[in-house]
Design an enzyme around this catalytic site. Structure first.
Site, PDB file in Angstrom:
ATOM      1  N   GLY A 401       0.728  -3.270   3.667  1.00 47.25           N
ATOM      2  CA  GLY A 401       0.688  -2.360   2.530  1.00 47.25           C
ATOM      3  C   GLY A 401       2.080  -1.942   2.133  1.00 47.25           C
ATOM      4  N   GLY A 404       5.341   3.701   2.821  1.00 48.66           N
ATOM      5  CA  GLY A 404       4.923   5.084   2.669  1.00 48.66           C
ATOM      6  C   GLY A 404       3.432   5.327   2.688  1.00 48.66           C
ATOM      7  N   SER A 724      -0.101 -14.471 -12.757  1.00 43.72           N
ATOM      8  CA  SER A 724      -1.026 -13.486 -13.328  1.00 43.72           C
ATOM      9  C   SER A 724      -0.539 -12.874 -14.627  1.00 43.72           C
ATOM     10  CB  SER A 724      -1.300 -12.375 -12.314  1.00 43.72           C
ATOM     11  OG  SER A 724      -0.103 -11.689 -11.985  1.00 43.72           O
ATOM     12  N   LYS A 767      -3.313  -3.405  -8.320  1.00 40.48           N
ATOM     13  CA  LYS A 767      -3.016  -3.414  -9.750  1.00 40.48           C
ATOM     14  C   LYS A 767      -3.782  -2.317 -10.491  1.00 40.48           C
ATOM     15  CE  LYS A 767      -1.840  -8.341  -9.908  1.00 40.48           C
ATOM     16  NZ  LYS A 767      -2.214  -9.679 -10.399  1.00 40.48           N
TER      17      LYS A 767
END
Length: 819
Positions: A401, A404, A724, A767
């Site tokens: 990930g 933070g 994309s 997204k």
């Protein structure tokens, strides 16, 4: 000239005695000598005449020089006949060397042309029929013609003597002095050379005689000696002798140096041995135990108490036995001792007991972290399996990930929930494989790798071991650390992990390994395959608000010495900080901004203020300054040719703007904004799709041929890549040509094909969270990504409308606004 007559006969074969000669010769008109008279200076001084025809004796592997005395063994019949002839006449023979020592009956071609005229001093007959003669070298000669070969060799010769007087210039004097010095040094270094040799050397005054004397006694080959014999020029002869004597001196000095070192080493070892024996005796008299014995006894006890596996136990005892035979002052002793101590301190059998209370573990995880349901569910499943099967293998998890989101702190919470110890190893920037697997003991300063060091540090063999930043591992000539991790992170192999330093297996299967990464692309596929990847995509605005209220604000109040009543944040104030002062997937910057406010309040408190501070939406800017981020989607997309796209980066989801413009030209396409190869291909596909569908879209095909199109993705310093953005680029080009802006509340993502199809993409959750942060109300996704909405948070689904498309026709109906 002076001569030396008192040299014992037994020294003749090692030191050729110099006997300088006086020679007079007369020559005929053709230059051939008729008669040469030589006065010998030795035992029974006499004057002999050297005729121009003399008998020859061929010798093997030796060379006779003028002015020297040497013994010769006579075994061949022809040589015996030559000696008999010389003794019956004038005792003069010519000594020449054979080119090939294997030839039994040499001819003229088998002999060197130059030899030495010798005077026979003595004849000794042996019991086996052989003879030994002692000859004194007189002058050099050259064979003019071999007159006969049977029954002995007889040759016509021409003698050559050195000049009686030589002009000693500075160079020649230096050469002679240098040769004398080196020769004396050789005599010093040679234990078998008698002292008389130095005396003879000092009394040789003629340079030519000096060269002949040294050449006869140097340890060089017969070919080299023959070369010196044939060198008539005295200066050149001295130079050749100087070169040969320098080589021999170098060998002798090196040999002497090695011998001195060996003697010194032996002497030092003997001295240490005697001192150690004396020390033992003194300690025994004083009633003190030997240091080595005490140390070995202590290490032996520690080995017994360490409960090692059998293989490690045998290795430890082997080293202890070796230590008992090594001097305590030896470096090898300390290396062996360090190795045994490492074997003793490693927790082979020590481990903590797991807390298998699932309800208690769930409370701990909920108290430490908000949301993250998927991760918590996986940890509770591990506890349940461990409860049912206590000897099960530990899982290999990988948290992926953006920065933070709490990956590292989650590892600490897992250790607390399991009741295990926690160890963290940062892999960022590691380039040396030895950091993982350790150094071999042959290297100075060797030590185990950081895996074994971490296990030793926590003192148990079943910790929660966090491998942080696994995607930041480097690789260079020192090896590939990622490949070394393949064994560590494989439950089928790590039960017998071998560190290079320990060189015995260690069981890592009881440890729970957790890796973290921002992005999985740099991680090798083989390493990915060994881990169970769990994604932590980032937090929604609502989740950030709850995290700030429950975790971040109390933490910052405590770190800055404030009480709960000293500083209060309203929900609106925290929302404003989230929306207007941070834009990130995690909460690290959010915590930093809260900390800025807390420090400002702490400064006022320290200055004596007794007020209670309340942070509201109105006074946030008083502490944090002007707003850093504000919605710009409507401003950026208010003109035709600008589309809002969605991208997935290692820092989480981001929105990107795709800008298109045109100008008179020839139908070329220009791409800028640090775009990668895949994204460039998507732009080319979008441009080709626009041209192929121009009539259907209501665009004049000929106008496209007269324009150049420029596609730019702002923030050119940031690399961008991936397929994309295809729908965004196509929408921007259509918007430009139709002069219809794209809706400001719409963001899109998807790959396009030349047939106009919209293909699925990855990172849907990241997204959509980025779209939510930017205030986007509508998100266009490929139809085949509909299944991925399962991972999207519920509050995002409530506030964002999703549109699913299969081709660009449906896409344009959604994204284009009215003219």
């Amino acid at each position: 000239m002076g001569t030396f007559t008192n040299i014992p006969f037994h020294l003749i074969n090692r030191i050729s005695m110099l006997n300088e000669t006086d020679a007079d010769s007369s020559e005929n008109e053709n230059g051939n000598n008729i008669l040469t008279t030589v006065t010998t200076h030795g035992p029974g001084q006499q004057t002999v005449s050297i005729p121009d025809v003399i008998p020859l004796i061929a010798i093997r592997n030796a060379v006779a020089f003028p002015g020297t005395v040497m013994p010769l063994n006579i075994g061949r019949e022809a040589s015996k006949r030559a000696v008999e002839n010389a003794l019956a006449d004038n005792k003069i023979v010519g000594i020449v060397t054979q080119k090939d020592p294997q030839i039994e009956k040499p001819t003229h071609q088998d002999l060197y042309n130059w030899g030495t005229v010798c005077f026979i001093l003595k004849l000794l007959k042996m019991s086996d029929g052989d003879q030994t003669i002692v000859v004194h070298g007189l002058l050099r000669f050259r064979i003019i013609e071999l007159i006969q070969t049977e029954p002995f060799l007889l040759a016509k010769i021409q003698v050559k003597r050195d000049p009686k007087e030589m002009t000693m210039d500075t160079e020649l004097e230096a050469l002679v002095h240098n040769i004398r010095s080196m020769a004396n040094r050789i005599i010093e270094l040679s234990p078998n050379v008698p002292e008389e040799a130095s005396l003879i050397l000092e009394n040789i005054t003629h340079p030519g005689a000096l060269a002949d004397f040294l050449a006869a006694n140097l340890n060089i080959s017969a070919e080299q000696k023959q070369d010196i014999l044939e060198t008539i020029d005295v200066r050149k002869r001295l130079q050749k002798v100087s070169s040969a004597i320098a080589n021999q001196l170098e060998v002798l000095e090196l040999s002497s140096k090695i011998q001195d070192q060996v003697k010194e080493s032996i002497s030092k070892t003997q001295r240490q041995y005697f001192l150690q024996e004396q020390l033992k005796a003194i300690q025994k008299e004083l009633g003190q135990s030997d240091q080595r014995t005490g140390e070995l006894d202590e290490l032996t006890k520690r080995v017994e108490d360490a409960h090692m596996p059998e293989e490690a136990y045998k290795e430890a005892h082997r080293e202890l036995e070796r230590m008992s035979k090594i001097p305590i002052a030896s470096p090898e002793y300390s290396v062996a001792r360090d190795y045994v101590e490492w074997l003793c301190v490693i927790p082979w059998s020590k481990q903590t007991k797991d807390t298998l209370d699932i309800k208690k573990a769930k409370k701990i995880l909920d108290a430490d972290h908000y949301d993250l349901e998927k991760v918590k569910k996986r940890i509770l499943e591990f506890l349940a399996v461990r409860k049912l099967k206590p000897d099960g293998k530990g899982p290999i998890l990988c948290f992926v990930g953006p920065p933070g989101v709490g990956k590292t702190s989650l590892g600490r919470s897992i250790a607390r929930a399991l009741g295990r110890k926690f160890i963290r190893l940062s892999l960022g920037g590691i380039r040396d494989e030895a950091e993982i697997r350790g150094h071999r003991r042959t290297y100075i300063g060797a030590m185990p790798g950081r895996i074994i060091q971490g296990i030793r540090k926590v003192g148990v063999n079943n910790p929660v071991f966090m491998l942080d930043e696994v995607d930041k591992i480097g690789q260079d000539f020192r090896g590939d650390p990622a490949s070394a991790l393949l064994e560590v992170l494989d439950p089928e192999q790590n039960n017998s992990f071998v560190d290079h330093y320990l060189d015995v297996p260690f069981d890592l299967s009881k440890a729970m390994f957790i890796a973290t990464a921002n992005y999985m692309v740099p991680v090798p596929p083989a390493l990915q395959d060994r881990m169970e990847v769990i994604e932590l995509p980032g937090y929604t605005q609502r989740e950030k608000l709850q995290i700030a209220k429950k975790y971040l604000v109390p933490k910052q109040l405590d770190e800055n010495g404030l009480k709960k009543s000293d500083l209060v944040f309203t929900d609106k104030a925290l929302e404003m900080i989230i929306y207007s002062y941070t834009r990130e997937a995690g909460v690290r910057n959010l915590e930093r901004e809260i900390g800025n406010i807390a420090r400002a309040v702490a400064a006022k408190k320290a200055a004596g203020s007794r007020n209670k501070f309340k942070i509201t939406e109105r006074n946030v800017s008083k502490y944090l300054g002007p707003i850093k981020f504000e919605p710009e989607t409507a401003l950026r997309t208010s003109v035709p040719g600008v589309a809002t796209g969605l991208a997935y980066t290692p820092a989480g989801g981001e929105i990107i703007f795709v800008e298109a413009t045109s100008m008179p030209g020839k139908g070329d396409l220009i791409l800028t904004g640090q775009i990668g190869d895949v994204m460039k291909e998507s732009a080319q596909a979008a441009f080709s799709l626009l041209r192929s569908r121009s009539e259907k879209l209501g665009i004049d095909p000929e106008s496209l041929q007269k324009k150049d199109f420029h596609i730019h993705v702002p923030e050119g310093a940031v690399p961008k890549d991936g397929p994309s953005a295809g729908v965004s680029i196509f929408s921007a080009l259509v918007s430009l040509e139709l002069n219809r802006p794209i809706r400001s509340d719409v963001a899109m993502t998807g790959e396009i094909t030349l047939r106009g199809l919209v293909l699925p993409i990855g990172g849907v959750k990241e997204k959509t969270l980025a779209a939510k942060r930017a205030g986007i109300k509508n998100v266009v996704l490929p139809a085949r990504n509909k299944k991925d909405l399962v991972d999207v948070p519920a509050d995002v689904k409530r506030t964002v409308k999703f549109h699913f498309v299969t081709n660009v026709d449906k896409l344009l109906k959604i994204v284009l606004s009215e003219k």
